[in-house]
Design a protein around this motif. Structure first.
Motif, PDB file in Angstrom:
ATOM      1  N   ALA A  80      37.580  86.460  89.617  1.00 22.59           N
ATOM      2  CA  ALA A  80      38.821  85.749  89.956  1.00 22.59           C
ATOM      3  C   ALA A  80      39.907  85.991  88.918  1.00 22.59           C
ATOM      4  O   ALA A  80      41.080  86.182  89.265  1.00 22.59           O
ATOM      5  CB  ALA A  80      38.543  84.259  90.104  1.00 22.59           C
ATOM      6  N   ASP A  81      39.556  86.002  87.630  1.00 25.46           N
ATOM      7  CA  ASP A  81      40.553  86.231  86.581  1.00 25.46           C
ATOM      8  C   ASP A  81      41.155  87.620  86.698  1.00 25.46           C
ATOM      9  O   ASP A  81      42.361  87.808  86.534  1.00 25.46           O
ATOM     10  CB  ASP A  81      39.934  86.064  85.196  1.00 25.46           C
ATOM     11  CG  ASP A  81      39.531  84.625  84.928  1.00 25.46           C
ATOM     12  OD1 ASP A  81      40.094  83.717  85.576  1.00 25.46           O
ATOM     13  OD2 ASP A  81      38.658  84.420  84.075  1.00 25.46           O
ATOM     14  N   ARG A  82      40.307  88.609  86.995  1.00 25.53           N
ATOM     15  CA  ARG A  82      40.801  89.976  87.152  1.00 25.53           C
ATOM     16  C   ARG A  82      41.749  90.077  88.338  1.00 25.53           C
ATOM     17  O   ARG A  82      42.773  90.746  88.287  1.00 25.53           O
ATOM     18  CB  ARG A  82      39.603  90.917  87.346  1.00 25.53           C
ATOM     19  CG  ARG A  82      39.740  92.184  86.573  1.00 25.53           C
ATOM     20  CD  ARG A  82      38.482  92.967  86.573  1.00 25.53           C
ATOM     21  NE  ARG A  82      38.499  93.865  87.708  1.00 25.53           N
ATOM     22  CZ  ARG A  82      37.486  94.609  88.068  1.00 25.53           C
ATOM     23  NH1 ARG A  82      36.376  94.574  87.398  1.00 25.53           N
ATOM     24  NH2 ARG A  82      37.565  95.402  89.091  1.00 25.53           N
ATOM     25  N   GLN A  83      41.402  89.383  89.437  1.00 27.36           N
ATOM     26  CA  GLN A  83      42.251  89.403  90.624  1.00 27.36           C
ATOM     27  C   GLN A  83      43.585  88.725  90.330  1.00 27.36           C
ATOM     28  O   GLN A  83      44.633  89.207  90.742  1.00 27.36           O
ATOM     29  CB  GLN A  83      41.561  88.713  91.800  1.00 27.36           C
ATOM     30  CG  GLN A  83      42.346  88.813  93.100  1.00 27.36           C
ATOM     31  CD  GLN A  83      42.515  90.242  93.579  1.00 27.36           C
ATOM     32  OE1 GLN A  83      41.564  91.005  93.603  1.00 27.36           O
ATOM     33  NE2 GLN A  83      43.721  90.616  93.968  1.00 27.36           N
ATOM     34  N   ALA A  84      43.553  87.616  89.588  1.00 29.11           N
ATOM     35  CA  ALA A  84      44.788  86.914  89.248  1.00 29.11           C
ATOM     36  C   ALA A  84      45.704  87.816  88.416  1.00 29.11           C
ATOM     37  O   ALA A  84      46.918  87.855  88.636  1.00 29.11           O
ATOM     38  CB  ALA A  84      44.469  85.621  88.505  1.00 29.11           C
ATOM     39  N   GLU A  85      45.132  88.556  87.478  1.00 34.51           N
ATOM     40  CA  GLU A  85      45.932  89.477  86.657  1.00 34.51           C
ATOM     41  C   GLU A  85      46.506  90.599  87.510  1.00 34.51           C
ATOM     42  O   GLU A  85      47.669  90.991  87.361  1.00 34.51           O
ATOM     43  CB  GLU A  85      45.097  90.051  85.513  1.00 34.51           C
ATOM     44  CG  GLU A  85      45.775  91.153  84.719  1.00 34.51           C
ATOM     45  CD  GLU A  85      47.137  90.781  84.146  1.00 34.51           C
ATOM     46  OE1 GLU A  85      47.965  91.693  83.944  1.00 34.51           O
ATOM     47  OE2 GLU A  85      47.406  89.585  83.912  1.00 34.51           O
ATOM     48  N   LEU A  91      53.126  91.426  91.625  1.00 31.50           N
ATOM     49  CA  LEU A  91      54.351  90.629  91.844  1.00 31.50           C
ATOM     50  C   LEU A  91      55.428  90.972  90.821  1.00 31.50           C
ATOM     51  O   LEU A  91      56.624  90.898  91.130  1.00 31.50           O
ATOM     52  CB  LEU A  91      54.010  89.138  91.790  1.00 31.50           C
ATOM     53  CG  LEU A  91      53.198  88.620  92.971  1.00 31.50           C
ATOM     54  CD1 LEU A  91      52.770  87.184  92.726  1.00 31.50           C
ATOM     55  CD2 LEU A  91      53.989  88.733  94.265  1.00 31.50           C
ATOM     56  N   ALA A  92      55.029  91.365  89.630  1.00 31.69           N
ATOM     57  CA  ALA A  92      55.993  91.740  88.595  1.00 31.69           C
ATOM     58  C   ALA A  92      56.480  93.180  88.746  1.00 31.69           C
ATOM     59  O   ALA A  92      57.315  93.646  87.977  1.00 31.69           O
ATOM     60  CB  ALA A  92      55.368  91.556  87.212  1.00 31.69           C
ATOM     61  N   GLY A  93      55.944  93.898  89.729  1.00 31.87           N
ATOM     62  CA  GLY A  93      56.354  95.276  89.966  1.00 31.87           C
ATOM     63  C   GLY A  93      55.753  96.266  88.999  1.00 31.87           C
ATOM     64  O   GLY A  93      56.216  97.373  88.866  1.00 31.87           O
ATOM     65  N   GLU A  94      54.674  95.857  88.316  1.00 29.91           N
ATOM     66  CA  GLU A  94      54.019  96.740  87.346  1.00 29.91           C
ATOM     67  C   GLU A  94      52.997  97.675  87.991  1.00 29.91           C
ATOM     68  O   GLU A  94      52.547  98.617  87.355  1.00 29.91           O
ATOM     69  CB  GLU A  94      53.343  95.891  86.268  1.00 29.91           C
ATOM     70  CG  GLU A  94      54.332  95.051  85.479  1.00 29.91           C
ATOM     71  CD  GLU A  94      53.664  94.012  84.604  1.00 29.91           C
ATOM     72  OE1 GLU A  94      52.412  93.987  84.550  1.00 29.91           O
ATOM     73  OE2 GLU A  94      54.392  93.214  83.985  1.00 29.91           O
ATOM     74  N   ARG A  95      52.608  97.387  89.217  1.00 37.38           N
ATOM     75  CA  ARG A  95      51.635  98.237  89.931  1.00 37.38           C
ATOM     76  C   ARG A  95      52.140  98.560  91.304  1.00 37.38           C
ATOM     77  O   ARG A  95      52.822  97.880  91.927  1.00 37.38           O
ATOM     78  CB  ARG A  95      50.278  97.542  90.053  1.00 37.38           C
ATOM     79  CG  ARG A  95      49.627  97.366  88.737  1.00 37.38           C
ATOM     80  CD  ARG A  95      48.241  96.844  88.892  1.00 37.38           C
ATOM     81  NE  ARG A  95      47.725  96.543  87.582  1.00 37.38           N
ATOM     82  CZ  ARG A  95      46.552  96.017  87.358  1.00 37.38           C
ATOM     83  NH1 ARG A  95      45.769  95.743  88.340  1.00 37.38           N
ATOM     84  NH2 ARG A  95      46.143  95.770  86.152  1.00 37.38           N
TER      85      ARG A  95
END
Length: 95
Positions: A80-85, A91-95
């Motif tokens: 879950a933590d990995r998915q949240a990151e 959402l930040a447009g980094e990927r």
């Protein structure tokens, strides 16, 4: 089962008579314990695909593994933590 589903779960009588079948293995990630040791959980085949079932079995299984990894939190709470990151980065447009 809905008629419009692409993926279903059904029993099969399929046998794998030749070596070289591919498998998607599934298992929780290793964890560092308080005593410094690493606990490595059991990994097991989740999906098997005999050779010659698809025109490019390696690529097909890589795609399946990619989709499963993107949704690993459905199977493993530790993901879950990995998915949240990942979601934050998207959402930040980094990927």
């Amino acid at each position: 089962m809905a008629d419009d589903e692409y993926f279903t779960v059904l029993p099969t009588s399929c046998t794998i008579p030749t070596r070289g079948a591919l498998a998607v293995y599934c298992g929780d990630k290793p964890r560092r314990r308080a005593d410094g040791c690493t606990s490595i959980p059991l990994r097991a085949p989740l999906l098997l695909m005999p050779q010659d079932m698809w025109s490019d079995p390696d690529e097909t299984m890589l795609k399946v593994a990619h989709v499963l990894n993107r949704h690993a939190a459905v199977f493993f709470p530790s993901a879950a933590d990995r998915q949240a990151e990942h979601d934050r980065a998207v959402l930040a447009g980094e990927r």
